[in-house]
Write an enzyme that holds these catalytic residues in place. Sequence first.
Site, PDB file in Angstrom:
ATOM      1  CG  ASP A  33      51.639  60.406  48.553  1.00  0.00           C
ATOM      2  OD1 ASP A  33      51.980  59.369  49.161  1.00  0.00           O
ATOM      3  OD2 ASP A  33      50.867  60.413  47.575  1.00  0.00           O
ATOM      4  CE1 TYR A  94      44.033  63.161  52.848  1.00  0.00           C
ATOM      5  CE2 TYR A  94      42.266  61.551  53.130  1.00  0.00           C
ATOM      6  CZ  TYR A  94      43.603  61.917  53.259  1.00  0.00           C
ATOM      7  OH  TYR A  94      44.484  61.027  53.810  1.00  0.00           O
TER       8      TYR A  94
END
Length: 226
Positions: A33, A94
């Site tokens: 995103d 992540y």
Amino acid sequence: MQQNANSIQAEIEKALNIFFRSEFKLTGSSRTDTGVHALKNFFHFDSEMLPLQNVLNENVYNLNAILPDDIVIKQIYKVADDAHCRFDAISREYKYFIYQHKEPFLADRAFYYPYKLDIEKLQQAATVILNYQDFTSFSKRNTQVKTFQSSILKSIWLIEDKTIVYNVQANRFLRGMVRGLVGTMLKVGTGKISLNDFIAIIESKDPTKTDFSVPPQGLFLINVEY
């Protein structure tokens, strides 16, 4: 990088097109995103320009000069003709960074969350995640995936310098999954919900029960393994 993966891909394609006066079409390894960072990401492309790898690596400085300040090319590798940077990835990793005391230099790279957190409860929630493979509850709606299965390889909370960090590695991630996990675990860490409530959210397979509200700037794609 802070742009979304599609924007980054377009910028790199443009830089290659400008420099070589030839059309390049890239495919990315991960979709992110807008506002999410990446310390490492991969793109692949096909080209009949030979020896392309040497030519590109000799001109990385020039290519980076064309690119925006928040995108940098590190290196170009020659891979097998049938290699695919997205589908051949074994895992992605992540980290989500949180800071609890005002710190201007972290403002665009972490989530300011000045509330008391129980690290032990956060760790318990992170450990519970390892027991599951269906993460329907942590996938945002309007996604086109065929399955919500994900094999979690690592799920742990860390203390790094001035930040509290959630580190997660999996074979694949769903849309909004990491931010959904973080947001919902923070509710466990603040005592808003219990560990059993968290488990119930996972097992409900209902994304309306998940907190996706944590902002994108705390999230970093750390690595993609092949």
